[in-house]
Scaffold this active site. Structure first.
Site, PDB file in Angstrom:
ATOM      1  N   LEU A 115       0.781  -1.138  -0.068  1.00  0.00           N
ATOM      2  CA  LEU A 115       0.147   0.073   0.161  1.00  0.00           C
ATOM      3  C   LEU A 115       0.913   1.181   0.081  1.00  0.00           C
ATOM      4  CD1 LEU A 115      -2.495  -1.228   2.675  1.00  0.00           C
ATOM      5  CD2 LEU A 115      -2.753  -1.433   0.269  1.00  0.00           C
ATOM      6  N   VAL A 118       0.975   3.834   3.265  1.00  0.00           N
ATOM      7  CA  VAL A 118       1.489   3.328   4.491  1.00  0.00           C
ATOM      8  C   VAL A 118       2.758   2.764   4.456  1.00  0.00           C
ATOM      9  CG1 VAL A 118       0.989   2.060   6.560  1.00  0.00           C
ATOM     10  CG2 VAL A 118      -1.191   3.095   5.425  1.00  0.00           C
ATOM     11  N   CYS A 119       2.725   1.634   3.596  1.00  0.00           N
ATOM     12  CA  CYS A 119       3.974   0.589   3.470  1.00  0.00           C
ATOM     13  C   CYS A 119       4.992   1.367   2.752  1.00  0.00           C
ATOM     14  CB  CYS A 119       3.551  -0.596   2.659  1.00  0.00           C
ATOM     15  SG  CYS A 119       2.148  -1.355   3.298  1.00  0.00           S
ATOM     16  N   MET A 120       4.931   2.253   1.846  1.00  0.00           N
ATOM     17  CA  MET A 120       6.027   2.941   1.129  1.00  0.00           C
ATOM     18  C   MET A 120       6.006   4.541   1.657  1.00  0.00           C
ATOM     19  SD  MET A 120       5.429   1.403  -2.571  1.00  0.00           S
ATOM     20  CE  MET A 120       6.248   2.699  -3.354  1.00  0.00           C
ATOM     21  N   PRO A 123       7.681   4.875   5.535  1.00  0.00           N
ATOM     22  CA  PRO A 123       9.232   4.922   5.732  1.00  0.00           C
ATOM     23  C   PRO A 123      10.072   5.803   4.827  1.00  0.00           C
ATOM     24  CG  PRO A 123       8.125   2.718   4.730  1.00  0.00           C
ATOM     25  CD  PRO A 123       6.777   3.788   5.283  1.00  0.00           C
TER      26      PRO A 123
END
Length: 128
Positions: A115, A118-120, A123
């Site tokens: 996603l 959020v996932c990328m 961070p």
């Protein structure tokens, strides 16, 4: 010495970060077919292995609804290192994740996640 194109990724300075490629999270993706999504994630893992990029994986609540990492990730890259998270949503908030990446001494982070929001994004912004 061969001159390196500054616009290309230097594999000697890159690290592959595969964030939350989990079977449960894949069910939330609606802009690409599931088989293609799995194949793309698997291909990233394989390319990282062939290019000898240090590769780190992580998962958000793999024992819960997000599910485990898809097996193709470590199947295609047996050298990839899994770093569990301890409740952090943002992978960069996990000190062991950051420590492992910094320990490589590499500055080019190739980040892929299930996603983008959020996932990328989290961070990536934290790493900057």
């Amino acid at each position: 010495m061969t001159e390196f194109n500054k616009w290309m990724i230097d594999p000697k300075d890159a690290v592959m970060l595969l964030v939350d490629h989990q079977s449960g999270l894949f069910q939330l993706v609606k802009d690409i077919d599931l088989p293609k999504l799995r194949a793309n994630a698997a291909a990233l893992s394989k390319v990282a292995h062939l290019a000898k990029l240090p590769t780190f994986t992580t998962a958000s609540v793999p024992d819960g609804p997000n599910g485990p990492l898809i097996p193709e990730i470590h199947g295609n890259n047996p050298d990839a290192v899994y770093i569990p998270r301890t409740g952090q949503i943002n992978a960069w908030d996990n000190p062991k994740w950051v420590e492992a990446i910094e320990k490589t001494g590499r500055k080019t982070l190739i980040i892929a996640g299930t996603l983008t929001s959020v996932c990328m994004a989290l961070p990536t912004l934290s790493a900057v």
